[in-house]
Design a protein around this motif. Structure first.
Motif, PDB file in Angstrom:
ATOM      1  N   VAL A  93      12.928  33.748   6.465  1.00 58.30           N
ATOM      2  CA  VAL A  93      12.216  34.760   7.240  1.00 58.30           C
ATOM      3  C   VAL A  93      10.729  34.596   6.957  1.00 58.30           C
ATOM      4  O   VAL A  93      10.305  34.641   5.796  1.00 58.30           O
ATOM      5  N   TYR A  94       9.942  34.407   8.027  1.00 58.65           N
ATOM      6  CA  TYR A  94       8.509  34.208   7.878  1.00 58.65           C
ATOM      7  C   TYR A  94       7.746  35.506   8.117  1.00 58.65           C
ATOM      8  O   TYR A  94       8.267  36.463   8.694  1.00 58.65           O
ATOM      9  N   GLN A  95       6.492  35.524   7.649  1.00 58.80           N
ATOM     10  CA  GLN A  95       5.631  36.686   7.853  1.00 58.80           C
ATOM     11  C   GLN A  95       5.512  37.005   9.341  1.00 58.80           C
ATOM     12  O   GLN A  95       5.563  38.167   9.745  1.00 58.80           O
ATOM     13  N   PHE A  96       5.337  35.976  10.145  1.00 62.92           N
ATOM     14  CA  PHE A  96       5.332  36.133  11.592  1.00 62.92           C
ATOM     15  C   PHE A  96       6.735  35.770  12.071  1.00 62.92           C
ATOM     16  O   PHE A  96       7.166  34.632  11.957  1.00 62.92           O
ATOM     17  N   HIS A  97       7.449  36.754  12.565  1.00 59.04           N
ATOM     18  CA  HIS A  97       8.902  36.706  12.721  1.00 59.04           C
ATOM     19  C   HIS A  97       9.417  35.588  13.622  1.00 59.04           C
ATOM     20  O   HIS A  97      10.562  35.185  13.526  1.00 59.04           O
ATOM     21  N   HIS A  98       8.589  35.082  14.539  1.00 54.47           N
ATOM     22  CA  HIS A  98       8.981  33.981  15.432  1.00 54.47           C
ATOM     23  C   HIS A  98      10.218  34.304  16.272  1.00 54.47           C
ATOM     24  O   HIS A  98      11.053  33.431  16.515  1.00 54.47           O
ATOM     25  N   LEU A  99      10.341  35.555  16.701  1.00 54.43           N
ATOM     26  CA  LEU A  99      11.424  35.899  17.614  1.00 54.43           C
ATOM     27  C   LEU A  99      11.103  35.363  19.004  1.00 54.43           C
ATOM     28  O   LEU A  99       9.936  35.235  19.380  1.00 54.43           O
ATOM     29  N   LEU A 100      12.137  35.058  19.772  1.00 57.19           N
ATOM     30  CA  LEU A 100      11.946  34.580  21.140  1.00 57.19           C
ATOM     31  C   LEU A 100      11.663  35.787  22.039  1.00 57.19           C
ATOM     32  O   LEU A 100      12.524  36.669  22.182  1.00 57.19           O
ATOM     33  N   PRO A 101      10.470  35.870  22.632  1.00 48.37           N
ATOM     34  CA  PRO A 101      10.061  37.104  23.320  1.00 48.37           C
ATOM     35  C   PRO A 101      10.891  37.449  24.549  1.00 48.37           C
ATOM     36  O   PRO A 101      10.992  38.622  24.929  1.00 48.37           O
ATOM     37  N   GLU A 102      11.485  36.427  25.182  1.00 48.78           N
ATOM     38  CA  GLU A 102      12.245  36.692  26.404  1.00 48.78           C
ATOM     39  C   GLU A 102      13.688  37.098  26.120  1.00 48.78           C
ATOM     40  O   GLU A 102      14.429  37.453  27.044  1.00 48.78           O
ATOM     41  N   PHE A 103      14.093  37.041  24.847  1.00 44.10           N
ATOM     42  CA  PHE A 103      15.459  37.385  24.457  1.00 44.10           C
ATOM     43  C   PHE A 103      15.506  38.785  23.853  1.00 44.10           C
ATOM     44  O   PHE A 103      14.547  39.234  23.213  1.00 44.10           O
ATOM     45  N   SER A 104      16.637  39.452  24.015  1.00 44.92           N
ATOM     46  CA  SER A 104      16.845  40.751  23.369  1.00 44.92           C
ATOM     47  C   SER A 104      17.060  40.557  21.873  1.00 44.92           C
ATOM     48  O   SER A 104      17.253  39.434  21.395  1.00 44.92           O
ATOM     49  N   ALA A 105      17.042  41.668  21.140  1.00 47.65           N
ATOM     50  CA  ALA A 105      17.322  41.609  19.701  1.00 47.65           C
ATOM     51  C   ALA A 105      18.695  40.984  19.468  1.00 47.65           C
ATOM     52  O   ALA A 105      18.856  40.114  18.597  1.00 47.65           O
ATOM     53  N   GLU A 106      19.693  41.410  20.237  1.00 48.40           N
ATOM     54  CA  GLU A 106      21.046  40.876  20.095  1.00 48.40           C
ATOM     55  C   GLU A 106      21.072  39.374  20.348  1.00 48.40           C
ATOM     56  O   GLU A 106      21.692  38.614  19.584  1.00 48.40           O
ATOM     57  N   ARG A 143      13.777  43.892  23.760  1.00 48.45           N
ATOM     58  CA  ARG A 143      13.088  42.641  23.474  1.00 48.45           C
ATOM     59  C   ARG A 143      12.030  42.886  22.389  1.00 48.45           C
ATOM     60  O   ARG A 143      11.631  44.033  22.147  1.00 48.45           O
ATOM     61  N   PRO A 144      11.553  41.817  21.731  1.00 47.93           N
ATOM     62  CA  PRO A 144      10.584  41.984  20.649  1.00 47.93           C
ATOM     63  C   PRO A 144       9.367  42.826  21.027  1.00 47.93           C
ATOM     64  O   PRO A 144       8.889  43.631  20.220  1.00 47.93           O
ATOM     65  N   GLY A 145       8.870  42.676  22.265  1.00 44.51           N
ATOM     66  CA  GLY A 145       7.703  43.436  22.693  1.00 44.51           C
ATOM     67  C   GLY A 145       7.955  44.927  22.800  1.00 44.51           C
ATOM     68  O   GLY A 145       7.013  45.721  22.881  1.00 44.51           O
ATOM     69  N   GLU A 146       9.227  45.308  22.786  1.00 49.25           N
ATOM     70  CA  GLU A 146       9.594  46.729  22.879  1.00 49.25           C
ATOM     71  C   GLU A 146       9.938  47.311  21.513  1.00 49.25           C
ATOM     72  O   GLU A 146      10.363  48.459  21.422  1.00 49.25           O
ATOM     73  N   LEU A 147       9.741  46.536  20.462  1.00 51.79           N
ATOM     74  CA  LEU A 147      10.074  46.964  19.105  1.00 51.79           C
ATOM     75  C   LEU A 147       8.809  47.096  18.266  1.00 51.79           C
ATOM     76  O   LEU A 147       7.807  46.416  18.508  1.00 51.79           O
ATOM     77  N   SER A 148       8.878  47.952  17.241  1.00 50.72           N
ATOM     78  CA  SER A 148       7.758  48.078  16.306  1.00 50.72           C
ATOM     79  C   SER A 148       7.723  46.868  15.375  1.00 50.72           C
ATOM     80  O   SER A 148       8.674  46.071  15.325  1.00 50.72           O
ATOM     81  N   GLY A 149       6.644  46.726  14.606  1.00 51.05           N
ATOM     82  CA  GLY A 149       6.539  45.620  13.663  1.00 51.05           C
ATOM     83  C   GLY A 149       7.662  45.612  12.648  1.00 51.05           C
ATOM     84  O   GLY A 149       8.238  44.564  12.346  1.00 51.05           O
ATOM     85  N   ASN A 176       2.593  42.067   7.203  1.00 47.42           N
ATOM     86  CA  ASN A 176       2.015  42.627   8.431  1.00 47.42           C
ATOM     87  C   ASN A 176       2.414  44.082   8.664  1.00 47.42           C
ATOM     88  O   ASN A 176       2.208  44.604   9.756  1.00 47.42           O
ATOM     89  N   LEU A 177       2.978  44.722   7.632  1.00 43.35           N
ATOM     90  CA  LEU A 177       3.485  46.078   7.797  1.00 43.35           C
ATOM     91  C   LEU A 177       2.649  47.075   7.004  1.00 43.35           C
ATOM     92  O   LEU A 177       2.088  46.735   5.958  1.00 43.35           O
ATOM     93  N   ASP A 178       2.587  48.313   7.497  1.00 47.17           N
ATOM     94  CA  ASP A 178       1.934  49.357   6.716  1.00 47.17           C
ATOM     95  C   ASP A 178       2.796  49.676   5.496  1.00 47.17           C
ATOM     96  O   ASP A 178       3.968  49.285   5.410  1.00 47.17           O
ATOM     97  N   ALA A 182       6.671  48.879   5.019  1.00 44.88           N
ATOM     98  CA  ALA A 182       6.951  47.808   4.064  1.00 44.88           C
ATOM     99  C   ALA A 182       7.969  48.262   3.019  1.00 44.88           C
ATOM    100  O   ALA A 182       8.905  47.525   2.681  1.00 44.88           O
ATOM    101  N   ASP A 183       7.795  49.482   2.532  1.00 42.11           N
ATOM    102  CA  ASP A 183       8.733  50.015   1.538  1.00 42.11           C
ATOM    103  C   ASP A 183      10.126  50.165   2.128  1.00 42.11           C
ATOM    104  O   ASP A 183      11.138  49.882   1.461  1.00 42.11           O
ATOM    105  N   GLN A 184      10.212  50.586   3.386  1.00 41.92           N
ATOM    106  CA  GLN A 184      11.510  50.740   4.034  1.00 41.92           C
ATOM    107  C   GLN A 184      12.210  49.391   4.192  1.00 41.92           C
ATOM    108  O   GLN A 184      13.411  49.270   3.929  1.00 41.92           O
ATOM    109  N   VAL A 185      11.461  48.372   4.621  1.00 46.36           N
ATOM    110  CA  VAL A 185      12.032  47.036   4.798  1.00 46.36           C
ATOM    111  C   VAL A 185      12.467  46.466   3.460  1.00 46.36           C
ATOM    112  O   VAL A 185      13.552  45.879   3.340  1.00 46.36           O
ATOM    113  N   LEU A 186      11.641  46.638   2.426  1.00 47.07           N
ATOM    114  CA  LEU A 186      11.983  46.103   1.104  1.00 47.07           C
ATOM    115  C   LEU A 186      13.221  46.784   0.537  1.00 47.07           C
ATOM    116  O   LEU A 186      14.106  46.112  -0.022  1.00 47.07           O
ATOM    117  N   THR A 187      13.310  48.104   0.666  1.00 48.02           N
ATOM    118  CA  THR A 187      14.490  48.831   0.192  1.00 48.02           C
ATOM    119  C   THR A 187      15.743  48.338   0.898  1.00 48.02           C
ATOM    120  O   THR A 187      16.791  48.119   0.275  1.00 48.02           O
TER     121      THR A 187
END
Length: 227
Positions: A93-106, A143-149, A176-178, A182-187
């Motif tokens: 997992v990279y700092q910049f997530h590199h998700l495909l923007p045209e694809f949904s999360a699923e 899609r990634p553009g519809e999601l928060s960081g 890249n998170l506040d 960041a604490d929520q993701v780490l937990t």
């Protein structure tokens, strides 16, 4: 160094350039990851942390030394064999997530499983399970553009877990998170590691993040030492 390590570096050295213009980055580095461990690699910007992570992931081959995944020295393998072995050993997992923007999360999460040979139906079911695990079961079609960081980073984590890796390598996963997000993701990461026994290697410049892992190492002047 245990012979049963999931991942190990043995006397690894690496630099950029040749001759007098060579810039040394790693010098005789030893490091190992056991099942279920949560480790942090810290260092200043430019210290070589990302280079070290790319060597751990088999994306760079060291000039000297061995990179061992589950008892197999990958430095002598060709690209295709390393890729095949990586699918079932390491998630990245990279700092910049590199998700495909045209694809949904699923679809982003299902894609690695499909490329790994699973059916679309099985891959989709796995994606839904993983997204539910990271708290995004209600965001499957977004899609990634519809999601928060923070949500995008959770999708990237779910995608990395799709191959059921033994070790998850993370390059500045909260960079890249506040602080609250960041604490929520780490937990969430630490909880997932405990429940699935997936080992974590978190590459970070943030010592506050590092201290929440089991053991911390610092990369300084090419040497990696515990602190």
């Amino acid at each position: 160094m245990s012979g049963s390590s999931l991942l190990a570096l043995q006397r690894v050295s690496f630099g950029y350039g040749d001759g007098q213009s060579r810039i040394p980055v790693l010098d005789d580095v030893n490091f190992c990851v056991e099942s279920g461990q949560r480790l942090a690699l810290v260092g200043r910007s430019g210290s070589g942390k990302s280079t070290l992570m790319n060597i751990l992931a088999g994306l760079l081959i060291p000039e000297r030394g061995s990179v061992v995944w589950q008892g197999i020295d990958i430095t002598g393998l060709n690209d295709a064999k390393r890729v095949a072995l990586r699918r079932h050993t390491i998630g990245v997992v990279y700092q910049f997530h590199h998700l495909l923007p045209e694809f949904s999360a699923e679809e982003n999460v299902a894609l690695p499983a499909i490329l790994g040979g699973q059916t679309v139906a099985a891959s989709t079911q796995l994606a839904r399970q993983l997204l539910d695990q990271v708290g995004l079961g209600h965001r499957l079609a977004h899609r990634p553009g519809e999601l928060s960081g923070g949500e995008r980073q959770r999708v990237a984590i779910a995608r990395a877990l799709a191959g059921h890796p033994k070790v998850l390598l993370m390059d500045e996963p909260t960079g890249n998170l506040d602080e609250t997000t960041a604490d929520q993701v780490l937990t969430m990461l630490l909880d997932l590691s405990e429940t699935t026994q997936t080992s974590l290697v978190i590459v970070t410049h943030d010592r506050r993040v590092a201290t929440q892992t089991d053991q911390q190492f610092e990369l300084h002047h090419g040497e990696l030492k515990p602190f």
